[in-house]
Write a protein that holds these residues in place. Structure first.
Motif, short mmCIF file in Angstrom:
data_model
loop_
_atom_site.label_atom_id
_atom_site.label_comp_id
_atom_site.label_asym_id
_atom_site.label_seq_id
_atom_site.Cartn_x
_atom_site.Cartn_y
_atom_site.Cartn_z
N CYS A 46 0.82 -1.21 0.00
CA CYS A 46 0.00 0.00 0.00
C CYS A 46 0.85 1.26 0.00
CB CYS A 46 -0.94 -0.03 1.21
SG CYS A 46 -2.08 1.36 1.29
N ILE A 88 -9.80 5.43 6.58
CA ILE A 88 -9.45 4.20 5.87
C ILE A 88 -9.77 3.05 6.81
CG2 ILE A 88 -7.58 2.90 4.81
CD1 ILE A 88 -6.18 5.77 4.62
N HIS A 106 -12.75 3.59 2.05
CA HIS A 106 -11.92 4.80 2.12
C HIS A 106 -12.83 5.99 1.86
CE1 HIS A 106 -8.20 7.25 0.69
NE2 HIS A 106 -8.64 7.64 1.86
N GLU A 113 -7.19 10.35 -4.45
CA GLU A 113 -7.32 8.89 -4.51
C GLU A 113 -8.35 8.51 -5.57
OE1 GLU A 113 -5.62 6.38 -3.10
OE2 GLU A 113 -4.29 7.95 -2.41
N GLU A 115 -10.57 4.86 -7.42
CA GLU A 115 -10.87 3.43 -7.43
C GLU A 115 -9.75 2.66 -8.12
OE1 GLU A 115 -14.37 0.49 -9.11
OE2 GLU A 115 -14.86 2.59 -8.75
N ARG A 117 -6.53 3.42 -8.33
CA ARG A 117 -5.32 3.33 -7.48
C ARG A 117 -5.48 2.24 -6.43
NH1 ARG A 117 -2.85 9.02 -5.67
NH2 ARG A 117 -1.31 7.60 -4.78
N TRP A 118 -6.67 2.17 -5.81
CA TRP A 118 -6.87 1.13 -4.79
C TRP A 118 -6.93 -0.25 -5.44
CZ3 TRP A 118 -5.66 1.18 0.02
CH2 TRP A 118 -5.62 2.39 0.71
N ARG A 119 -7.52 -0.35 -6.61
CA ARG A 119 -7.58 -1.63 -7.31
C ARG A 119 -6.14 -2.14 -7.57
NH1 ARG A 119 -11.72 -4.28 -9.57
NH2 ARG A 119 -13.12 -2.52 -9.25
N ARG A 121 -3.47 -1.34 -5.86
CA ARG A 121 -2.89 -1.72 -4.57
C ARG A 121 -3.37 -3.12 -4.16
NH1 ARG A 121 -4.35 4.13 -2.43
NH2 ARG A 121 -2.35 5.17 -2.66
N PHE A 122 -4.67 -3.38 -4.32
CA PHE A 122 -5.20 -4.69 -3.93
C PHE A 122 -4.64 -5.80 -4.81
CE2 PHE A 122 -8.82 -2.15 -2.03
CZ PHE A 122 -8.31 -2.26 -0.74
#
Length: 133
Positions: A46, A88, A106, A113, A115, A117-119, A121-122
């Motif tokens: 992350c 978060i 989040h 930020e 969706e 960027r988080w995708r 990261r996951f």
């Protein structure tokens, strides 16, 4: 078991954006908990945690996300960080014998930020767990 990103939703309420993800992880809760609750775990997928006091009310500084406090802490289940940029929350649940389900939220203001960027990261998190780290 392989990991997967089941869903990602994005909502906007005025200035506040809320991202939700359901991520199926290929390891049991106890094995994935450090990914959300330790500086080494967070840095692996992350962002570096320059400060993380692992307890309710503890200080937290997530390099790309901001500084603040730990606002929920339930070992092996829930870690929630309230930082300048928002909130978060990592909420783990059992997913069969070998896996865990992460319910991620989040809440933030501004457009830093996304969706996507988080995708990404996951995807890194799942890859790290599948390699056995």
């Amino acid at each position: 078991m392989t990991g997967s990103i089941e869903q990602g939703t994005s909502q906007t309420h005025g200035n506040t954006h809320i991202l939700h993800f359901l991520v199926r992880l290929p390891r049991p809760m106890e094995k994935v908990w450090p990914a959300f609750s330790t500086p080494e775990g967070l840095a692996a997928w992350c962002t570096p945690a320059d400060v993380l006091e692992p307890r309710l009310g503890g200080a937290v500084t997530l390099r790309d996300l901001g500084s603040g406090r730990v606002t929920a802490w339930d070992v092996d289940r829930v870690a929630e960080y309230r930082v300048e940029g928002g909130r978060i929350r990592f909420h783990l649940e059992r997913d069969g014998e070998e896996g865990a389900a992460l319910r991620f939220t989040h809440e933030f203001q501004g457009g830093t930020e996304s969706e996507q960027r988080w995708r990404a990261r996951f995807e890194r998190l799942i890859e790290t767990l599948e390699q056995g780290h």
